[in-house]
Scaffold this active site. Structure first.
Site, PDB file in Angstrom:
ATOM      1  N   ARG E 116      78.203 -62.336 123.836  1.00 52.28           N
ATOM      2  CA  ARG E 116      77.107 -62.654 122.913  1.00 52.28           C
ATOM      3  C   ARG E 116      76.751 -61.794 121.522  1.00 52.28           C
ATOM      4  O   ARG E 116      76.680 -62.059 120.237  1.00 52.28           O
ATOM      5  CB  ARG E 116      75.863 -62.907 123.704  1.00 52.28           C
ATOM      6  CG  ARG E 116      74.465 -63.483 123.031  1.00 52.28           C
ATOM      7  CD  ARG E 116      74.913 -64.819 122.137  1.00 52.28           C
ATOM      8  NE  ARG E 116      75.674 -65.627 122.326  1.00 52.28           N
ATOM      9  CZ  ARG E 116      76.304 -66.091 121.299  1.00 52.28           C
ATOM     10  NH1 ARG E 116      76.301 -66.048 120.163  1.00 52.28           N
ATOM     11  NH2 ARG E 116      77.360 -67.538 121.815  1.00 52.28           N
ATOM     12  N   LYS E 183      59.295 -53.076  87.828  1.00 51.03           N
ATOM     13  CA  LYS E 183      58.819 -54.457  87.903  1.00 51.03           C
ATOM     14  C   LYS E 183      57.508 -54.638  87.089  1.00 51.03           C
ATOM     15  O   LYS E 183      57.025 -53.841  86.547  1.00 51.03           O
ATOM     16  CB  LYS E 183      58.689 -54.945  89.312  1.00 51.03           C
ATOM     17  CG  LYS E 183      59.948 -54.921  90.067  1.00 51.03           C
ATOM     18  CD  LYS E 183      59.884 -55.678  91.257  1.00 51.03           C
ATOM     19  CE  LYS E 183      61.249 -55.702  92.018  1.00 51.03           C
ATOM     20  NZ  LYS E 183      61.336 -56.054  93.412  1.00 51.03           N
TER      21      LYS E 183
END
Lengths: 298, 298, 298, 298, 298, 298
Positions: E116, E183
């Site tokens: 898994r 930003k």
């Protein structure tokens, strides 16, 4: 060349030095993580083919004493487990500029990626070993033992104390927990030399040594009178006072000179007959040892 | 005195320096673990009452530039979260011998237990800041920026690069992963300057700078001709050659002088007009800065 | 009730015991992680409202000596930083069945979640303290000091040695690195008692004690003749031989009886005049101390 | 002798026992770090040549059931990856005093350095396996399954639960997160047996079993009536009450007797027909198993 | 079949992708610990004999681009160091449903236990690579480079950015520390585009690129006028505005389109002439790639 | 606004969800370390004054179910312990685009530095919760429980399973160790359904549930006949076969449909009467939830 006779880096350790081999693995992993970050050696990834092979020789660029080869080897091995490494020297060896230390053949990206980490370890530890050896040379023919302190680089203490041993020095405490060293503040709070020593004896087990720092010969006499201490740190005493301290002590306790211990003063200190002289400079101010990796990728 | 205005050590950080605040906590925890081992500060446990209070002043013992106060504070706080600390200086400050840096009031065992760790951080980082500042002073009035290398103490890189900033220097790469620096081996393997640069441009994202090391002016011209590099490392060139390199470059790329950069040569290097000069000695060979903790337990 | 006077679990530590406070945090974190796994205390999450408050009293269910309260407190605090805890006893206290140790008021899920971890620490460490105290009682009025060995639960050594101190015992080495203990194999390889001791003296620093194990009085005499050892471990000697050893030693070295040290034999061993008796059983075979948390959620 | 058939310590694991193999590596690393500290096995470094070879045999010194051999092997391998080890027994084996468990040939410093860690693991886990087996023997011929609790040594739970399996016992919860066990406090807060069980059913997934603790037969009847629980913990009931509980239950739910489960009472408990009996003593009060390493360095 | 040509998982890495090989080991260890918990793979322990051998084939169940094979291999190797694995593909390969990726022969419990974890890594990273490749295909024949963002799964950033490279995309910043991206908030606080850029230039070293986000063409002109930025992020501009931005820029700075970048819009964006287009969806919303392990235990 | 009622992020957890609170701290620390690297948020350091204060509002940008707020809060708190945060929603809440989730006031550098980490956690976990809720809605009025699998992002399993609970789903196994799930390979090796189940029953404790995967109704009948299993996974059966399975089972065992479980099929599956339906897509293919931080620095 095979790497068969080097299956563990420990075989390159200075034989008599106190160092947990487990420390090496952790220190190397941390240093490589620090250098590789998230994206790894992006320059080599960009410019070197993944199947390129490098041949590299680690060479001393100055005279001195080598320390740190097992860490250099461990760094290379961590990136390329199958790399072939031949060791020409081992830690503790005295070398001259040009001495070859290691020959390495293996994955080029791994060699270039580990280069700086390997050199940083070898440079710093050989620097300490070399500085220590220069102190030791000054006291040749005497019984004085040069020793380090706890003034080490945070996170590298065990390795730096190992380097001191490689250079011929001895180790003081590795931490606050492996011996009792009563300093002026402890004496003041405890209510004097005798009170402090008695408190220490009351709780310490039989495998814990007790050293006490004294500023005056009077204090030294007090310490001797208690019959409790194993060693005395003579703090910042001049040569004449050290000589008197040795006389008063009469060989009873180990005496350690501390403060003002330099390459210039160490011979005179040795002549006083004290047993140990300790210098923080061995670990906190040793200049880097010049070592390089000559690489041939082909 | 309260510790109210110091709730996070970050407030003592040099304001413009690049350092993850998360690095401090880990470095301090590791250093204290290293010093405390399993049994802790057995001297203080043996000689100091557990409710004793200490008042301590951290003092500079030499002239220079301070770095590492947030780590000293974090070490004290880790042992005694409620300790009161007043900061008289912050990282990046120029100080003279005798300048008080911190005043500390709190649990005596904690103060004595954290003392060496706090001083080891402050001593090493202030040593780097002070050495860096001495280089910077030599180039006053020029545009040269002094910068560090990756020749740092394994495990302490982020802190040492921070100390360089505190001293007025600039940072080179923090690791192998935050910029591309093409060296002689990369050039050789890739098949020349142009080939190496083109390989780099082919895979690097737009926020990765590309620097390339050159040994000759001929190579410099090759680099310029490609139009790919952002910066050029001029390796071990003498002053005259550096001057020619500046002329050839005509302000196009950032130029970094490397090799032979010392306090003695730095002014002459600055006069050539290169933009950066890098020196491993800033981090790998800075002598310790002398700082002490004057403690009064009572 | 407030938790103000308990801001750090350290205030509950046995005052003279050697233990790094940093060990507590790590041990508690690991134990809680082990118990909570990925999904946490799913029973309490399923059955207890998240704003429920519990009032709990930690109570001794047997007579003995308490150790481990700071770990119990740290476990509760880690799950609920604002929990109120009043301590009625501190580590090292002698208690009887029914003695209240802590009163706790806080988040019910946290109290129930930390319950088993808190009790496991208190039960194991109090078990060791109680067993140690029972040995100590047998030697009341003598100078014998009971001490532990390195036969401890893997990963819990520092805490178990602390518990020995809480019970009135003393600590032997905390690890392989804080003193030299030369055993039969070391003697055999080194080429005899004198050779082994001389090798040890040649490399050990001045703060490292040297103990040597002997099987016979002849070996003891050899050790004394070298003038090197600090202490001698008398291995598996009967009472009569121990007495002779004390006579031969004449107070010169510390003598430690080892092997066959039980609660039944300890008084007779003490009567021989040896300084220390060590027993692995103190740490490796101490039965759990019965302690419980009486909880009232409402 | 070669170590070929033992390339992973897992091959020595008790075949049906639940234990993550990843747990072994971490537990061994932590234990060795704890013992080696910073300076390592300074006695062996001082007295044993680095190229000395030791031959050692691990031997049981008492009768019982062995557990922990894979950890002993892993400790030796961590210090000396190329050491040769032949296993004569594997975990879960019943042995008598004198049974040889492992034969080891390799680096002498590594063997001596790992000795105590290897023995501490084998001694503790074999002690638990041996105690468990003694309970199991008392119930031979019945269907009763002996099981452990969460009263384990902090940090060693997975290993101690593995040792219980080696001794023939079964495992209860490994942590708070792998099954729901509703105790008196949960019942009280939730508002009774039915309310608590319904809350549990409401949130628990289909692979989480639900057990509930009851003090009285009346409560048992309530539990059965809900049709929700998978198992019932019968808390501190006497033999007669246990028998009635079995009768009332009629084979519907799994019944676990808890409280007062000792070697003396276990046979009578088995006779009542309950399915499980759990005892904290298996893990928290098992005396150490006597195991030794006979070493010959030459 | 031998595993000789696969001694390190790195040999399966996409050759030009930036990824520290050290990241793989840590990610795999964490994932296996998470899955194995304390008791391990109890199903396989219960039902599979410990000496059973499994033969397994990892197969793609859909078309796409593979990434994560080295992690799958590392997971298998961690549980069974001697397992034989033959790789039929390597990361970056385009595959179709049914393509065999790995053939594995070894310890059955290990194969089932790692299954898994291996598939989770391969499924997630191949999902990202496949989605990235689908964007890249839309822009074939243009110069547009698709790139990722910092919108990655917490803890998996380096691996997810590697998968983007496997799919033919490029990497944006790996963290907050390897480039400056100014930003809107930074611009607002700093007092405008020019002020923000000048602050950045004042402190950034010469290997740190500076990108700035702009919302309007007016801001773009301001950025160009400063001569400081290396790149400009064009935030949420429509196709027409992007085209104008390209015109205004005249090839001077790198232009990155951000916001609204989808498989539907990417071709039109490419046609505008911007250099880069970034999409968080590549890493935060890539559906899992269907991959399976066909196992035959016998 | 104060942060008083939010002293622990746990108070924002979905009340009935299984999650160790200790997992949050570790996951957040790892994610921040990943983003901050060595140099930290160099953009904010460069452009924002260190004493600037930000006011930020976390807002949902789409409809759905929220999960991950405690992680967002923990990320902010780790950088700025004294930050003020007001929570407007808690995990598990259904929201619409525009819903305010948190209001934050504090150190601007910290808010900007934690922004991406906070949003990455909230985006991923809310994405899973929202997808889960969409499945749950399809089955309203039925008894079907939607559940997750072990197909989770490596390293984030506990958090992703928590998000499934927030969305109204249920949890399957958290790892290989908390229940037995016998799949086709186990059956094949063990020698059939009965043999496999008997082996499981032989070793499993009474708090371990046993589920078995079947491909055919014949196998289902075999399972029922053994009387051992607690649950049955019906693998890839069509609706008609599922209906027959329910009929055959007659309410005896828990039935779980697996394979082909999508939002389109879930209603039909629910109508068959099975108890559980599991879908890996809930965790491995959930698209990110759009959430943003509106920041105002001033």
């Amino acid at each position: 060349m095979t790497s068969r006779d080097m299956t563990t880096p420990q075989s390159l350790l200075f034989t008599d030095a106190f160092l947990s081999p487990l420390v090496i693995e952790e220190a190397v992993a941390r240093a490589l993580d620090e250098d590789f970050g998230r994206a790894g050696d992006i320059t080599s990834i960009a410019t070197i083919d993944e199947d390129a092979i490098a041949r590299a020789v680690m060479v001393a660029r100055q005279d001195g004493v080598i320390a740190g080869l097992p860490l250099a080897v461990a760094a290379l091995r961590r990136l390329a487990p199958d790399i072939a490494i031949e060791a020409h020297q081992r830690d503790g060896a005295g070398v001259t500029a040009g001495t070859r230390l290691l020959t390495i053949i293996g994955d080029a990206r791994a060699v270039l990626g580990a280069e700086r980490t390997a050199l940083n370890f070898a440079g710093r530890l050989s620097g300490i070993a070399t500085l220590t050896a220069s102190y030791v040379r000054e006291t040749a023919g005497t019984n004085l033992r040069i020793c380090c302190t706890r003034k080490t680089t945070p996170g590298l203490r065990a390795l730096e104390k190992y380097a001191v041993r490689c250079g011929g020095g001895f180790n003081h405490r590795f931490g606050l927990d492996d011996a009792i060293l009563i300093k002026d503040n402890h004496i003041a709070v405890a209510g004097g030399v005798r009170a402090a020593l008695e408190r220490a004896r009351r709780v310490a087990g039989h495998l814990v040594k007790i050293e006490i720092e004294v500023d005056t010969l009077e204090q030294l006499r007090e310490v001797i009178a208690t019959g409790i201490a194993d060693a005395v740190l003579l703090d910042n005493m001049d040569i004449e006072t050290l000589r008197k301290a040795v006389h008063i002590n009469g060989g009873l306790l180990k005496l350690e000179a501390s403060g003002g211990v330099t390459r210039d003063t160490i011979a005179a200190i040795a002549a006083t007959g004290v047993d140990y002289a300790s210098a923080g400079a061995l670990t906190h101010s040793a200049p880097n040892f010049d070592v390089a990796l000559d690489i041939d990728v082909g």
